[in-house]
Design a protein around this motif. Structure first.
Motif, PDB file in Angstrom:
ATOM      1  N   VAL A   1       0.714  -1.137   0.101  1.00  0.00           N
ATOM      2  CA  VAL A   1       0.102   0.096   0.092  1.00  0.00           C
ATOM      3  C   VAL A   1       0.763   1.024  -0.159  1.00  0.00           C
ATOM      4  O   VAL A   1       1.899   1.149   0.732  1.00  0.00           O
ATOM      5  CB  VAL A   1      -0.769  -0.245   1.183  1.00  0.00           C
ATOM      6  N   ASP A   2       0.467   2.316  -0.970  1.00  0.00           N
ATOM      7  CA  ASP A   2       1.193   3.399  -0.716  1.00  0.00           C
ATOM      8  C   ASP A   2       0.409   4.282   0.353  1.00  0.00           C
ATOM      9  O   ASP A   2      -0.779   4.878   0.213  1.00  0.00           O
ATOM     10  CB  ASP A   2       1.035   4.363  -2.090  1.00  0.00           C
TER      11      ASP A   2
ATOM     12  N   ILE B   1       0.677  -4.801   6.570  1.00  0.00           N
ATOM     13  CA  ILE B   1       0.646  -3.761   5.634  1.00  0.00           C
ATOM     14  C   ILE B   1       2.116  -3.342   5.318  1.00  0.00           C
ATOM     15  O   ILE B   1       2.765  -3.127   6.352  1.00  0.00           O
ATOM     16  CB  ILE B   1       0.010  -2.593   6.138  1.00  0.00           C
ATOM     17  N   ILE B   2       2.309  -3.420   4.327  1.00  0.00           N
ATOM     18  CA  ILE B   2       3.834  -2.791   4.095  1.00  0.00           C
ATOM     19  C   ILE B   2       3.573  -1.509   3.300  1.00  0.00           C
ATOM     20  O   ILE B   2       2.924  -1.497   1.873  1.00  0.00           O
ATOM     21  CB  ILE B   2       4.489  -3.996   3.057  1.00  0.00           C
ATOM     22  N   GLN B   3       4.345  -0.613   3.537  1.00  0.00           N
ATOM     23  CA  GLN B   3       4.449   0.857   2.767  1.00  0.00           C
ATOM     24  C   GLN B   3       5.210   0.508   1.555  1.00  0.00           C
ATOM     25  O   GLN B   3       6.608   0.078   1.371  1.00  0.00           O
ATOM     26  CB  GLN B   3       4.846   1.751   3.633  1.00  0.00           C
TER      27      GLN B   3
ATOM     28  N   VAL C   1       2.320  -2.835  10.589  1.00  0.00           N
ATOM     29  CA  VAL C   1       2.803  -1.969   9.644  1.00  0.00           C
ATOM     30  C   VAL C   1       4.559  -1.940   9.328  1.00  0.00           C
ATOM     31  O   VAL C   1       4.886  -1.677  10.300  1.00  0.00           O
ATOM     32  CB  VAL C   1       2.292  -0.468   9.783  1.00  0.00           C
ATOM     33  N   TYR C   2       4.628  -2.164   8.025  1.00  0.00           N
ATOM     34  CA  TYR C   2       6.462  -1.983   7.828  1.00  0.00           C
ATOM     35  C   TYR C   2       6.610  -1.036   6.826  1.00  0.00           C
ATOM     36  O   TYR C   2       5.915  -0.798   5.873  1.00  0.00           O
ATOM     37  CB  TYR C   2       6.590  -3.431   7.337  1.00  0.00           C
TER      38      TYR C   2
ATOM     39  N   GLY D   1      11.403  -6.311   6.181  1.00  0.00           N
ATOM     40  CA  GLY D   1      10.685  -5.100   6.350  1.00  0.00           C
ATOM     41  C   GLY D   1      10.894  -4.442   8.039  1.00  0.00           C
ATOM     42  O   GLY D   1      11.242  -5.494   8.722  1.00  0.00           O
ATOM     43  N   ILE D   2      10.986  -3.377   8.229  1.00  0.00           N
ATOM     44  CA  ILE D   2      11.090  -2.676   9.440  1.00  0.00           C
ATOM     45  C   ILE D   2       9.904  -2.376  10.013  1.00  0.00           C
ATOM     46  O   ILE D   2       9.148  -1.450   9.296  1.00  0.00           O
ATOM     47  CB  ILE D   2      12.372  -1.651   9.419  1.00  0.00           C
ATOM     48  N   GLU D   3       9.451  -2.830  11.327  1.00  0.00           N
ATOM     49  CA  GLU D   3       7.921  -2.781  11.470  1.00  0.00           C
ATOM     50  C   GLU D   3       7.874  -1.253  12.295  1.00  0.00           C
ATOM     51  O   GLU D   3       8.796  -0.867  12.929  1.00  0.00           O
ATOM     52  CB  GLU D   3       7.880  -3.707  12.796  1.00  0.00           C
TER      53      GLU D   3
END
Ligand SMILES: [Zn+2]
Length: 318
Positions: free
Chosen positions: A155-156, A174-176, A240-241, A312-314
């Motif tokens: 997701v953006d 959710i990954i930015q 969220v990452y 990913g970094i949370e």
């Protein structure tokens, strides 16, 4: 989101309230590529949600997720419209490949061109005839060949509508992620249509447990945007990452993973071994920092530079 009232019209077809139908759509002038568009128009007004899968033809989990979700919907008590295209790339699906005609990546061809390549024509038709009539798009994918992904949303989050939409999905992480150039997600966002990608599992096969997870996540979304009466879930479980990226191989050889999808690892932890059977050497892959494993290569031969782990970094909730 806009509110649909009464009959819904798409592809020159009127779909009465509380009914479902399937329409064949010819996607391009080259090669006779067509696909099926399945529509449920609920008894009650609500948004128009588009679900797509198999833009990459060998990514099968999304096809089954959409099938099970659609089967479970009763149009009599449904609010709004679902427009589903479960097998967008039927050529790739039949040939067990990601691509169209063996070479074209449909999900790098949006918004398309009606006079362009085969992929560009398909993208143009899908976008103008289907996507542009919807209020939001969920595009389901899996890891590419030889890789698997932790069930996740890409997701953006800089677009508020995307953030709101993604918060409706049960416990999916959710990954930015900025959308890839030419992707359906990018084209939709540029047109003001909220869009996100659900990544779930790996390609080529169907994974029943992950399919069920995907169905439940979409059912939670339908409840959150009041298309069904599913009770709301507790959003505190949604991780969220931000940041992260790929850990790539510095050696060639046989990759054997030690870390699993979803593992939280510390700097220096051993994530995998790469064995060179010709030199009888073993090289250990270490975590470069504190991170979470979001994607992983299958155990296989890898060359220098091959992506081994996507991490990913949370973001810790405040
Ligand atoms: Zn894909």
């Amino acid at each position: 989101m806009t509110i649909n009232v009464g009959s819904f019209e798409l592809l020159n077809t009127h779909i009465r309230p509380a009914t479902r139908c399937t329409i064949q759509l010819d996607l391009g002038k080259i090669g006779g590529h067509s696909t099926s568009v399945e529509i449920i128009n609920g008894r009650n007004p609500g948004p128009v949600l588009c679900l797509t899968a198999a833009l990459h033809g060998d990514e099968l989990n999304g096809i089954e997720i959409i099938r099970q979700l659609m089967q479970g919907i009763d149009p009599e008590i449904f609010c709004g419209v679902i427009v589903a295209v479960p097998v967008v790339n039927q050529d790739g699906y039949h040939h067990k490949t990601r691509y169209v005609d063996g070479v074209g990546d449909l999900n790098r061809s949006f918004p398309g061109d009606q006079n362009g390549t085969c992929c560009q024509q398909m993208a143009y038709t899908l976008f103008t005839e289907v996507i542009s009539h919807c209020d939001a798009v969920i595009d389901v994918h899996t890891g590419s060949s030889g890789r698997e992904n932790l069930p996740q949303l890409r997701v953006d989050l800089s677009i508020k509508q995307n953030e709101v939409l993604s918060s409706g999905f049960s416990r999916l992480s959710i990954i930015q992620s900025n959308p890839p150039r030419g992707s359906l997600r990018e084209a939709s966002s540029l047109s003001g249509i909220p869009a996100l990608v659900m990544e779930i599992g790996g390609s080529q096969g169907v994974e029943p447990e992950k399919v069920l997870l995907g169905v439940e996540a979409l059912q939670a979304l339908l409840g959150s945007i009041e298309m069904t009466a599913v009770p709301p879930f507790d959003p505190e479980f949604q991780r969220v990452y931000y940041g992260g990226g790929w850990i790539r191989s510095e050696r060639e050889g046989i990759f054997i993973a030690k870390a699993c999808l979803g593992d939280v690892v510390q700097a220096g932890d051993i994530l995998a071994e790469i064995i060179d059977p010709l030199l009888s050497t073993t090289y250990r892959v270490e975590a470069p920092l504190h991170c979470t494993i979001l994607g992983r290569s299958h155990n296989q031969y890898v060359g220098q530079g091959t992506g081994l782990f996507r991490v990913g970094i949370e973001r810790v909730p405040i």
